[in-house]
Design a protein around this motif. Structure first.
Motif, PDB file in Angstrom:
ATOM      1  N   SER A  31       0.991  -1.344  -0.134  1.00  0.00           N
ATOM      2  CA  SER A  31      -0.030   0.160  -0.046  1.00  0.00           C
ATOM      3  C   SER A  31       0.853   1.109   0.147  1.00  0.00           C
ATOM      4  N   LEU A  32       0.492   2.278  -0.751  1.00  0.00           N
ATOM      5  CA  LEU A  32       1.190   3.567  -0.472  1.00  0.00           C
ATOM      6  C   LEU A  32       0.767   4.742   0.231  1.00  0.00           C
ATOM      7  N   LEU A  33      -0.492   4.178   0.851  1.00  0.00           N
ATOM      8  CA  LEU A  33      -1.039   4.965   1.751  1.00  0.00           C
ATOM      9  C   LEU A  33      -1.245   4.727   3.137  1.00  0.00           C
ATOM     10  N   TRP A  34      -0.808   5.292   4.053  1.00  0.00           N
ATOM     11  CA  TRP A  34      -1.034   4.623   5.666  1.00  0.00           C
ATOM     12  C   TRP A  34      -1.448   5.602   6.550  1.00  0.00           C
ATOM     13  N   LYS A  35      -2.491   5.115   7.282  1.00  0.00           N
ATOM     14  CA  LYS A  35      -2.982   5.988   8.294  1.00  0.00           C
ATOM     15  C   LYS A  35      -2.214   5.974   9.917  1.00  0.00           C
ATOM     16  N   ILE A  36      -2.036   7.045  10.289  1.00  0.00           N
ATOM     17  CA  ILE A  36      -1.334   7.016  11.657  1.00  0.00           C
ATOM     18  C   ILE A  36      -2.497   7.420  12.591  1.00  0.00           C
ATOM     19  N   SER A  37      -2.385   6.730  13.926  1.00  0.00           N
ATOM     20  CA  SER A  37      -3.320   7.101  14.770  1.00  0.00           C
ATOM     21  C   SER A  37      -3.172   6.733  16.034  1.00  0.00           C
ATOM     22  N   GLY A  38      -3.808   6.856  17.257  1.00  0.00           N
ATOM     23  CA  GLY A  38      -3.149   6.279  18.327  1.00  0.00           C
ATOM     24  C   GLY A  38      -2.134   7.278  19.123  1.00  0.00           C
ATOM     25  N   ASN A  39      -1.585   6.707  20.082  1.00  0.00           N
ATOM     26  CA  ASN A  39      -0.426   7.380  20.866  1.00  0.00           C
ATOM     27  C   ASN A  39      -1.044   8.732  21.096  1.00  0.00           C
ATOM     28  N   GLY A  40      -2.278   9.102  21.667  1.00  0.00           N
ATOM     29  CA  GLY A  40      -2.559  10.699  22.153  1.00  0.00           C
ATOM     30  C   GLY A  40      -3.073  11.479  20.796  1.00  0.00           C
ATOM     31  N   LEU A  41      -3.004  10.893  19.827  1.00  0.00           N
ATOM     32  CA  LEU A  41      -3.498  11.682  18.536  1.00  0.00           C
ATOM     33  C   LEU A  41      -5.014  11.937  18.735  1.00  0.00           C
ATOM     34  N   LYS A 246      10.473  14.878  14.118  1.00  0.00           N
ATOM     35  CA  LYS A 246       9.837  16.382  14.015  1.00  0.00           C
ATOM     36  C   LYS A 246       8.223  15.973  13.805  1.00  0.00           C
ATOM     37  N   MET A 247       7.854  14.459  13.372  1.00  0.00           N
ATOM     38  CA  MET A 247       6.376  14.244  12.838  1.00  0.00           C
ATOM     39  C   MET A 247       5.382  14.203  14.161  1.00  0.00           C
ATOM     40  N   PRO A 248       5.856  13.763  15.257  1.00  0.00           N
ATOM     41  CA  PRO A 248       5.053  13.564  16.441  1.00  0.00           C
ATOM     42  C   PRO A 248       4.208  15.048  16.772  1.00  0.00           C
ATOM     43  N   ALA A 249       5.427  16.125  16.778  1.00  0.00           N
ATOM     44  CA  ALA A 249       4.765  17.257  16.931  1.00  0.00           C
ATOM     45  C   ALA A 249       4.031  18.258  16.153  1.00  0.00           C
ATOM     46  N   ILE A 250       4.238  17.660  14.752  1.00  0.00           N
ATOM     47  CA  ILE A 250       3.326  18.287  13.900  1.00  0.00           C
ATOM     48  C   ILE A 250       2.043  17.692  13.604  1.00  0.00           C
ATOM     49  N   MET A 251       1.879  16.290  14.162  1.00  0.00           N
ATOM     50  CA  MET A 251       0.813  15.561  13.996  1.00  0.00           C
ATOM     51  C   MET A 251      -0.168  15.907  15.261  1.00  0.00           C
ATOM     52  N   LYS A 252       0.482  16.260  16.297  1.00  0.00           N
ATOM     53  CA  LYS A 252      -0.252  16.902  17.715  1.00  0.00           C
ATOM     54  C   LYS A 252      -0.951  17.941  17.285  1.00  0.00           C
ATOM     55  N   LYS A 253      -0.273  18.605  16.486  1.00  0.00           N
ATOM     56  CA  LYS A 253      -1.070  20.159  16.254  1.00  0.00           C
ATOM     57  C   LYS A 253      -2.334  20.262  15.194  1.00  0.00           C
ATOM     58  N   GLN A 254      -2.117  19.231  14.155  1.00  0.00           N
ATOM     59  CA  GLN A 254      -3.272  19.228  13.461  1.00  0.00           C
ATOM     60  C   GLN A 254      -2.929  17.508  12.546  1.00  0.00           C
ATOM     61  N   SER A 255      -4.267  17.380  11.905  1.00  0.00           N
ATOM     62  CA  SER A 255      -4.177  16.096  10.888  1.00  0.00           C
ATOM     63  C   SER A 255      -3.364  16.501   9.943  1.00  0.00           C
ATOM     64  N   LEU A 277       7.416   1.826  16.604  1.00  0.00           N
ATOM     65  CA  LEU A 277       7.984   1.782  17.749  1.00  0.00           C
ATOM     66  C   LEU A 277       7.693   2.970  18.704  1.00  0.00           C
ATOM     67  N   GLN A 278       7.103   3.965  18.313  1.00  0.00           N
ATOM     68  CA  GLN A 278       6.955   5.141  19.101  1.00  0.00           C
ATOM     69  C   GLN A 278       5.267   5.089  19.746  1.00  0.00           C
ATOM     70  N   GLY A 279       4.642   4.010  19.376  1.00  0.00           N
ATOM     71  CA  GLY A 279       3.372   3.681  19.945  1.00  0.00           C
ATOM     72  C   GLY A 279       2.398   3.980  19.002  1.00  0.00           C
ATOM     73  N   TYR A 280       2.430   4.535  17.909  1.00  0.00           N
ATOM     74  CA  TYR A 280       1.376   4.754  16.734  1.00  0.00           C
ATOM     75  C   TYR A 280       0.831   3.487  16.264  1.00  0.00           C
ATOM     76  N   THR A 281      -0.566   3.482  15.859  1.00  0.00           N
ATOM     77  CA  THR A 281      -1.160   2.495  15.049  1.00  0.00           C
ATOM     78  C   THR A 281      -1.011   2.827  13.576  1.00  0.00           C
ATOM     79  N   ILE A 282      -0.590   1.966  12.857  1.00  0.00           N
ATOM     80  CA  ILE A 282      -0.257   2.059  11.386  1.00  0.00           C
ATOM     81  C   ILE A 282      -1.108   1.268  10.783  1.00  0.00           C
TER      82      ILE A 282
END
Length: 287
Positions: A31-41, A246-255, A277-282
């Motif tokens: 798959s080329l597209l992945w959803k990132i969720s969980g870990n407080g998002l 860098k990605m966690p802080a960016i995702m925490k601010k907005q989708s 490994l950082q606890g996100y659901t992929i």
């Protein structure tokens, strides 16, 4: 955005990708597209693997990609394509104050001249005032199998009009990586490969990209002459780890919808696994 500036970004991005498809794909990740969720998002973000340059006749845009980008509040690429100053830096980086004929040996000059003429019908004098990065980028562009080229990052940027935009790294950072590899030896090797085993590499890569077959892409790229352990770390592992910081802080601010070269997705040090490994659901998004 002018055609020249589009091409400059596309050439560098494609060159980075061409030299970096060497990760070990995890089974089932076609798959080329992945959803990132969980870990407080509070809202999910998305990660999309691109092929930076593709012939218009091969170009496709998946409906799930359009939907994910529409639902996201921000668009981040490897570079911030909307930053005019970044684009100006790119233009400067393809120039050289020291002429090519003065910075390489006579033997190297003659070999490169012969290969350029026989393989691409280009006179080496055209590269006299270009940097090694500029020369390698131009060879990549000139050897592309078509003239009508689409660039996924540009298409996505246009679709993301009105959204916040950003980049996971700067033009200077990306160019520094490439410049460490883009010496005359690499240029000569690339020219030799145009008539050798890598002649149809781009066409093969496009076909498996259209199938979203990450593992087959990697098998093809393993046939190239550009990758060794040091370059693997430079092009993939080190960059992936920096992006993950860098990605966690960016995702925490907005989708956020992230678009990076597909070769960065899989493998132990790929972005997908590092996010896990950082606890996100992929999760793959296939429709």
């Amino acid at each position: 955005m002018t055609l020249i500036k589009k091409a400059s970004f596309g050439i560098l991005l494609f060159l980075v990708q061409l030299l970096s498809y060497n990760a070990k794909a995890q089974e089932g990740q076609n798959s080329l597209l992945w959803k990132i969720s969980g870990n407080g998002l509070e809202q999910p973000s998305y990660l999309f693997g691109t092929i930076h340059m593709i012939c218009k006749s091969d170009y496709f845009m998946l409906p799930q990609v359009q939907k994910a980008l529409k639902e996201s509040k921000a668009f981040y690429g490897e570079l911030n394509f909307a930053d005019i100053q970044e684009m100006k830096k790119m233009q400067e980086m393809i120039k050289s104050e020291t002429p090519l004929s003065q910075r390489i040996s006579s033997d190297q000059y003659q070999i490169a001249a012969k290969l350029l003429k026989s393989n691409l019908n280009i006179d080496i004098e055209e590269f006299e005032n270009m940097s090694d990065l500029g020369i390698l980028s131009t060879i990549t562009y000139k050897s592309f199998p078509c003239k009508d080229i689409k660039m996924y990052e540009i298409e996505l940027l246009q679709m993301a009009a009105g959204k916040k935009t950003g980049g996971l790294e700067t033009v200077a950072e990306q160019a520094e990586i490439m410049s460490s590899m883009a010496g005359i030896d690499t240029i000569i090797q690339m020219l030799q490969d145009l008539n050798d085993k890598d002649q149809n590499l781009t066409a093969k890569m496009v076909e498996v990209y259209k199938k979203q077959d990450i593992q087959e892409m990697i098998k093809i790229m393993n046939e190239t002459s550009y990758m060794d352990t040091d370059n693997y770390d430079l092009l993939l592992s080190n960059r992936n780890h920096r992006w993950i910081e860098k990605m966690p802080a960016i995702m925490k601010k907005q989708s956020t919808f992230f678009a990076v070269g597909a070769g960065h997705l899989a493998g132990e040090t790929g972005v997908l696994n590092l996010l896990k490994l950082q606890g996100y659901t992929i999760e793959p998004v296939t429709k």
